[in-house]
Design a protein around this motif. Structure first.
Motif, PDB file in Angstrom:
ATOM      1  N   ASN A   1       0.138   6.636  12.336  1.00  0.00           N
ATOM      2  CA  ASN A   1      -0.628   5.423  12.039  1.00  0.00           C
ATOM      3  C   ASN A   1      -0.165   4.248  12.922  1.00  0.00           C
ATOM      4  O   ASN A   1      -0.983   3.562  13.543  1.00  0.00           O
ATOM      5  CB  ASN A   1      -0.445   5.107  10.549  1.00  0.00           C
ATOM      6  CG  ASN A   1      -1.500   4.172   9.997  1.00  0.00           C
ATOM      7  OD1 ASN A   1      -2.506   3.896  10.646  1.00  0.00           O
ATOM      8  ND2 ASN A   1      -1.266   3.667   8.802  1.00  0.00           N
TER       9      ASN A   1
ATOM     10  N   ASN B   1      -7.473   5.380   2.147  1.00  0.00           N
ATOM     11  CA  ASN B   1      -6.481   5.077   1.119  1.00  0.00           C
ATOM     12  C   ASN B   1      -6.252   6.208   0.146  1.00  0.00           C
ATOM     13  O   ASN B   1      -5.189   6.294  -0.464  1.00  0.00           O
ATOM     14  CB  ASN B   1      -6.816   3.777   0.400  1.00  0.00           C
ATOM     15  CG  ASN B   1      -6.395   2.613   1.265  1.00  0.00           C
ATOM     16  OD1 ASN B   1      -5.381   2.702   1.959  1.00  0.00           O
ATOM     17  ND2 ASN B   1      -7.164   1.559   1.279  1.00  0.00           N
TER      18      ASN B   1
ATOM     19  N   GLN C   1     -14.855   0.938   5.827  1.00  0.00           N
ATOM     20  CA  GLN C   1     -13.444   1.221   6.125  1.00  0.00           C
ATOM     21  C   GLN C   1     -12.815   1.985   4.963  1.00  0.00           C
ATOM     22  O   GLN C   1     -12.100   2.963   5.135  1.00  0.00           O
ATOM     23  CB  GLN C   1     -12.698  -0.100   6.353  1.00  0.00           C
ATOM     24  CG  GLN C   1     -11.289   0.104   6.838  1.00  0.00           C
ATOM     25  CD  GLN C   1     -10.369  -1.055   6.539  1.00  0.00           C
ATOM     26  OE1 GLN C   1     -10.232  -1.480   5.401  1.00  0.00           O
ATOM     27  NE2 GLN C   1      -9.737  -1.575   7.564  1.00  0.00           N
ATOM     28  N   GLN C   2     -13.131   1.539   3.753  1.00  0.00           N
ATOM     29  CA  GLN C   2     -12.548   2.217   2.591  1.00  0.00           C
ATOM     30  C   GLN C   2     -13.187   3.587   2.354  1.00  0.00           C
ATOM     31  O   GLN C   2     -12.523   4.508   1.905  1.00  0.00           O
ATOM     32  CB  GLN C   2     -12.667   1.338   1.343  1.00  0.00           C
ATOM     33  CG  GLN C   2     -11.765   0.105   1.412  1.00  0.00           C
ATOM     34  CD  GLN C   2     -10.320   0.469   1.743  1.00  0.00           C
ATOM     35  OE1 GLN C   2      -9.737   1.350   1.138  1.00  0.00           O
ATOM     36  NE2 GLN C   2      -9.743  -0.202   2.742  1.00  0.00           N
TER      37      GLN C   2
ATOM     38  N   ILE D   1       3.436   0.160   5.889  1.00  0.00           N
ATOM     39  CA  ILE D   1       3.211   1.442   5.197  1.00  0.00           C
ATOM     40  C   ILE D   1       4.321   2.422   5.587  1.00  0.00           C
ATOM     41  O   ILE D   1       4.915   3.101   4.743  1.00  0.00           O
ATOM     42  CB  ILE D   1       1.832   2.029   5.571  1.00  0.00           C
ATOM     43  CG1 ILE D   1       0.708   1.114   5.081  1.00  0.00           C
ATOM     44  CG2 ILE D   1       1.668   3.430   5.002  1.00  0.00           C
ATOM     45  CD1 ILE D   1      -0.692   1.549   5.491  1.00  0.00           C
TER      46      ILE D   1
ATOM     47  N   PHE E   1      -8.616   6.643  12.539  1.00  0.00           N
ATOM     48  CA  PHE E   1      -8.786   5.440  11.722  1.00  0.00           C
ATOM     49  C   PHE E   1      -7.971   4.295  12.316  1.00  0.00           C
ATOM     50  O   PHE E   1      -8.421   3.153  12.384  1.00  0.00           O
ATOM     51  CB  PHE E   1      -8.332   5.722  10.280  1.00  0.00           C
ATOM     52  CG  PHE E   1      -8.387   4.513   9.390  1.00  0.00           C
ATOM     53  CD1 PHE E   1      -9.542   4.192   8.696  1.00  0.00           C
ATOM     54  CD2 PHE E   1      -7.283   3.668   9.262  1.00  0.00           C
ATOM     55  CE1 PHE E   1      -9.600   3.056   7.888  1.00  0.00           C
ATOM     56  CE2 PHE E   1      -7.334   2.540   8.460  1.00  0.00           C
ATOM     57  CZ  PHE E   1      -8.494   2.231   7.770  1.00  0.00           C
TER      58      PHE E   1
ATOM     59  N   TRP F   1     -10.808  -5.643  10.056  1.00  0.00           N
ATOM     60  CA  TRP F   1     -10.270  -7.007   9.878  1.00  0.00           C
ATOM     61  C   TRP F   1     -10.658  -7.916  11.034  1.00  0.00           C
ATOM     62  O   TRP F   1     -10.932  -9.096  10.863  1.00  0.00           O
ATOM     63  CB  TRP F   1      -8.739  -6.955   9.755  1.00  0.00           C
ATOM     64  CG  TRP F   1      -8.327  -6.215   8.532  1.00  0.00           C
ATOM     65  CD1 TRP F   1      -7.873  -4.927   8.464  1.00  0.00           C
ATOM     66  CD2 TRP F   1      -8.383  -6.693   7.171  1.00  0.00           C
ATOM     67  NE1 TRP F   1      -7.641  -4.580   7.155  1.00  0.00           N
ATOM     68  CE2 TRP F   1      -7.941  -5.636   6.352  1.00  0.00           C
ATOM     69  CE3 TRP F   1      -8.767  -7.901   6.585  1.00  0.00           C
ATOM     70  CZ2 TRP F   1      -7.869  -5.750   4.962  1.00  0.00           C
ATOM     71  CZ3 TRP F   1      -8.692  -8.013   5.204  1.00  0.00           C
ATOM     72  CH2 TRP F   1      -8.248  -6.947   4.406  1.00  0.00           C
TER      73      TRP F   1
ATOM     74  N   GLY G   1      -9.632   0.831  10.965  1.00  0.00           N
ATOM     75  CA  GLY G   1      -8.512   0.098  10.376  1.00  0.00           C
ATOM     76  C   GLY G   1      -8.440  -1.316  10.929  1.00  0.00           C
ATOM     77  O   GLY G   1      -8.720  -2.300  10.229  1.00  0.00           O
TER      78      GLY G   1
ATOM     79  N   ILE H   1       0.849  -1.195   0.000  1.00  0.00           N
ATOM     80  CA  ILE H   1       0.000   0.000   0.000  1.00  0.00           C
ATOM     81  C   ILE H   1       0.886   1.247   0.000  1.00  0.00           C
ATOM     82  O   ILE H   1       0.679   2.184  -0.757  1.00  0.00           O
ATOM     83  CB  ILE H   1      -0.894   0.042   1.269  1.00  0.00           C
ATOM     84  CG1 ILE H   1      -1.918  -1.082   1.249  1.00  0.00           C
ATOM     85  CG2 ILE H   1      -1.592   1.400   1.404  1.00  0.00           C
ATOM     86  CD1 ILE H   1      -2.677  -1.234   2.554  1.00  0.00           C
TER      87      ILE H   1
ATOM     88  N   ASN I   1     -13.025  -5.522   0.754  1.00  0.00           N
ATOM     89  CA  ASN I   1     -11.957  -4.565   1.024  1.00  0.00           C
ATOM     90  C   ASN I   1     -11.188  -4.275  -0.255  1.00  0.00           C
ATOM     91  O   ASN I   1     -10.951  -3.126  -0.616  1.00  0.00           O
ATOM     92  CB  ASN I   1     -11.007  -5.123   2.097  1.00  0.00           C
ATOM     93  CG  ASN I   1      -9.839  -4.174   2.362  1.00  0.00           C
ATOM     94  OD1 ASN I   1      -8.940  -4.029   1.535  1.00  0.00           O
ATOM     95  ND2 ASN I   1      -9.853  -3.516   3.502  1.00  0.00           N
TER      96      ASN I   1
ATOM     97  N   GLN J   1      -3.007  -5.647  11.784  1.00  0.00           N
ATOM     98  CA  GLN J   1      -3.097  -4.242  11.380  1.00  0.00           C
ATOM     99  C   GLN J   1      -1.862  -3.463  11.812  1.00  0.00           C
ATOM    100  O   GLN J   1      -1.400  -2.586  11.091  1.00  0.00           O
ATOM    101  CB  GLN J   1      -4.367  -3.613  11.969  1.00  0.00           C
ATOM    102  CG  GLN J   1      -4.521  -2.121  11.716  1.00  0.00           C
ATOM    103  CD  GLN J   1      -4.880  -1.797  10.273  1.00  0.00           C
ATOM    104  OE1 GLN J   1      -5.219  -2.676   9.509  1.00  0.00           O
ATOM    105  NE2 GLN J   1      -4.774  -0.534   9.907  1.00  0.00           N
TER     106      GLN J   1
HETATM  107  C1  BGC Z   1      -6.825  -1.012   5.357  1.00  0.00           C
HETATM  108  C2  BGC Z   1      -5.982  -0.436   4.279  1.00  0.00           C
HETATM  109  C3  BGC Z   1      -5.349   0.831   4.784  1.00  0.00           C
HETATM  110  C4  BGC Z   1      -4.595   0.594   6.046  1.00  0.00           C
HETATM  111  C5  BGC Z   1      -4.042   1.862   6.636  1.00  0.00           C
HETATM  112  C6  BGC Z   1      -6.001  -1.231   6.561  1.00  0.00           C
HETATM  113  O1  BGC Z   1      -6.796  -1.747   7.555  1.00  0.00           O
HETATM  114  O2  BGC Z   1      -7.428  -2.208   4.921  1.00  0.00           O
HETATM  115  O3  BGC Z   1      -6.769  -0.239   3.150  1.00  0.00           O
HETATM  116  O4  BGC Z   1      -4.481   1.355   3.829  1.00  0.00           O
HETATM  117  O5  BGC Z   1      -5.414  -0.012   6.994  1.00  0.00           O
HETATM  118  O6  BGC Z   1      -3.319   1.653   7.792  1.00  0.00           O
END
Ligand code: BGC
Length: 490
Positions: A321, A290, A284-285, A173, A389, A398, A394, A33, A421, A166
């Motif tokens: 994050n 994103n 979430q999206q 990321i 988030f 899941w 986030g 990502i 997702n 997560q």
């Molecule tokens: C999401 C991703 C997002 C990420 C950010 C994940 O839970 O599915 O789409 O980019 O969290 O931390």
């Protein structure tokens, strides 16, 4: 009925190693990502694969909201998610038939191949094939890892253990942002280094998939009861695991009677976890996360930061994050899932609408009157948004779908959550730059509107699953919920 309090467990070194190794699947996902936004902002990369976009970027007086709008550039980012979408259904079959552990092994192999091909790409098609292989890895990894973690976690820590996935996503990321920051200065092959380094966590995951145990649930479901009992003792670190074993056995006996999980999933009584699992991922999206994650460098350039500064800004959001995900690990099994989701809606709504308001006033198509302080404030708001988030939608997007399906529909149901997702991540990756070009600052209000909707959803339709053993959700959660109980047969 057996109560969760009867389940005995200690946290052993072996089980912690299993958690961490499996969580590397999250790191792969996160790295993929995080890497694309920075790579697509690198001139060397654009000159080689997207010369048109590069030419447009050079025109300083171009439209602020439209300089990066290019469908093929977006296809580079989003091809991964489309591949992952389909792969997650295949992964669900592999997960049921062969177990969680081999599914993770398959994921790591695709990751390795994908990192190799995309970093060595000689033309755009190799680049996209590499992304597709990585996407298949994500489909397999994201299907198996959250299920694996939820199944091997002791019930009272299930939220925290699952959120390791997560946490590793956010670390991935973050690392990707750091890597891009460094490689942007390596001409002309910096982008190759960025893409190749995805191979490192893939190797960890590969080794991990050999070292970790299969989950007792999957062993017992596939008829290996002795091995399942032994695995349960090993991961719980105590001799007396009979109460939990019996519960898994019961769930497995029911699950084995179901020959076609996808058909079973379409029954009315399977709808509550399915609707919740899919909606959580869709919402979430639609927080807009994103749009921020992929295009943070692009976004920061748009509000007036120079190349370097924009990468630095995304490093800042990356740190926020990761750290805020730790808050979630701490809080999820104490305050529960619902409170986290609701609090975050308020915070995310405020930040998205304020960003929208500021850009509306200061960032016109061909003029940018944002002062450095104001641009800094936009970065701050982005951090506030990412923070909320990261401790809510986030991780819980899941966690909740991985813990709410009964065993007979678990892998199939979770595949729908994963693929939703992926589909909506794809949609946003593919559409965001064009949406920004057409909707301009209003795009942030668009996301704010969705945040309002998901807040109402969490308030009225989402049951609390904290502390409920995974194999008794139907009895203890769905059959008791004022709305969802109407779907359940006796
Ligand atoms: C999401 C991703 C997002 C990420 C950010 C994940 O839970 O599915 O789409 O980019 O969290 O931390």
């Amino acid at each position: 009925m057996v109560e969760s309090e009867d389940f005995k467990s200690k946290i052993t070194v072996y089980v912690v190693v299993c958690w961490i190794l499996a969580a590397f699947g999250g790191l792969m996902f996160g790295y993929d990502i995080g890497i694309s936004g920075g790579v697509t902002a690198m001139d060397d990369f654009l000159i080689k694969f997207f010369p048109e976009v590069y030419k447009r970027k050079l025109h300083a007086r171009e439209d602020n909201y439209c300089k990066y709008d290019n469908q093929i550039l977006q296809l580079f980012t989003s091809s991964l998610y489309l591949a992952a979408l389909f792969a997650s259904f295949v992964a669900s079959k592999v997960c049921t038939k062969f177990g969680r552990k081999p599914t993770i092994l398959v994921a790591s192999s695709f990751f390795l191949a994908g990192a190799g091909i995309s970093s060595g790409a000689l033309n755009i098609w190799m680049l996209i094939i590499g992304r597709i292989l990585l996407g298949i890895g994500v489909g397999f990894g994201n299907e198996a890892v959250p299920l694996f973690l939820s199944e091997i976690a002791p019930v009272q820590h299930r939220g925290a253990v699952n959120i390791l996935f997560q946490l590793f996503v956010t670390i991935g990321i973050f690392l990707a942002n750091l890597v891009n920051y460094g490689t942007a200065k390596l001409h002309p092959h910096g982008w190759r280094v960025s893409l190749a380094l995805a191979g490192v966590p893939a190797i960890f995951l590969f080794i991990g998939s050999i070292v970790i145990t299969e989950t007792p649930t999957s062993l017992i479901e596939r008829g290996n009861e002795v091995a399942g009992h032994k695995a349960l003792k090993k991961i719980r670190g105590v001799e007396d695991v009979n109460a939990e074993y019996e519960q898994i056995k019961l769930a497995s006996d029911i699950a084995r009677q179901v020959k076609h999980p996808f058909k079973e999933l379409m029954k009315r009584s399977s709808m509550p976890p399915l609707i919740i699992g899919v909606l959580l991922q869709v919402f979430q999206q639609f927080t807009g996360i994103n749009a921020i994650m992929f295009y943070a460098p692009v976004l920061f350039q748009t509000v007036g930061f120079k190349n370097d500064a924009s990468l630095l800004s995304s490093v800042i959001t990356g740190t926020v994050n990761v750290l805020s995900t730790l808050v979630s690990i701490y809080a999820v099994d104490k305050v529960g899932r619902r409170k986290l989701l609701l609090q975050a809606c308020v915070q995310m709504f405020i930040s998205q609408s304020t960003i929208g308001g500021m850009l509306l006033v200061h960032l016109k198509a061909t003029s940018n009157t944002l002062t450095t302080t104001q641009a800094g404030f936009v970065v701050f708001l982005v951090c506030l948004f990412v923070m909320a988030f990261a401790w809510s939608w986030g991780p819980l997007g899941w966690l909740i779908p991985s813990e709410t399906f009964p065993l007979e529909t678990r892998t199939a149901g979770f595949a729908f959550a994963v693929s939703s997702n992926m589909f909506f991540t794809f949609l946003i990756a593919q559409a965001f730059l064009s949406m920004m070009c057409h909707m301009r600052a209003y795009i942030f209000f668009f996301f704010a509107g969705w945040i309002l909707v998901m807040g109402l959803f969490a308030l009225f339709l989402l049951p609390e699953t904290k502390g409920v053993p995974i194999d008794v959700m139907v009895e203890r959660v769905w059959k008791k919920h004022p709305v969802w109980k109407r779907f359940m047969d006796d």
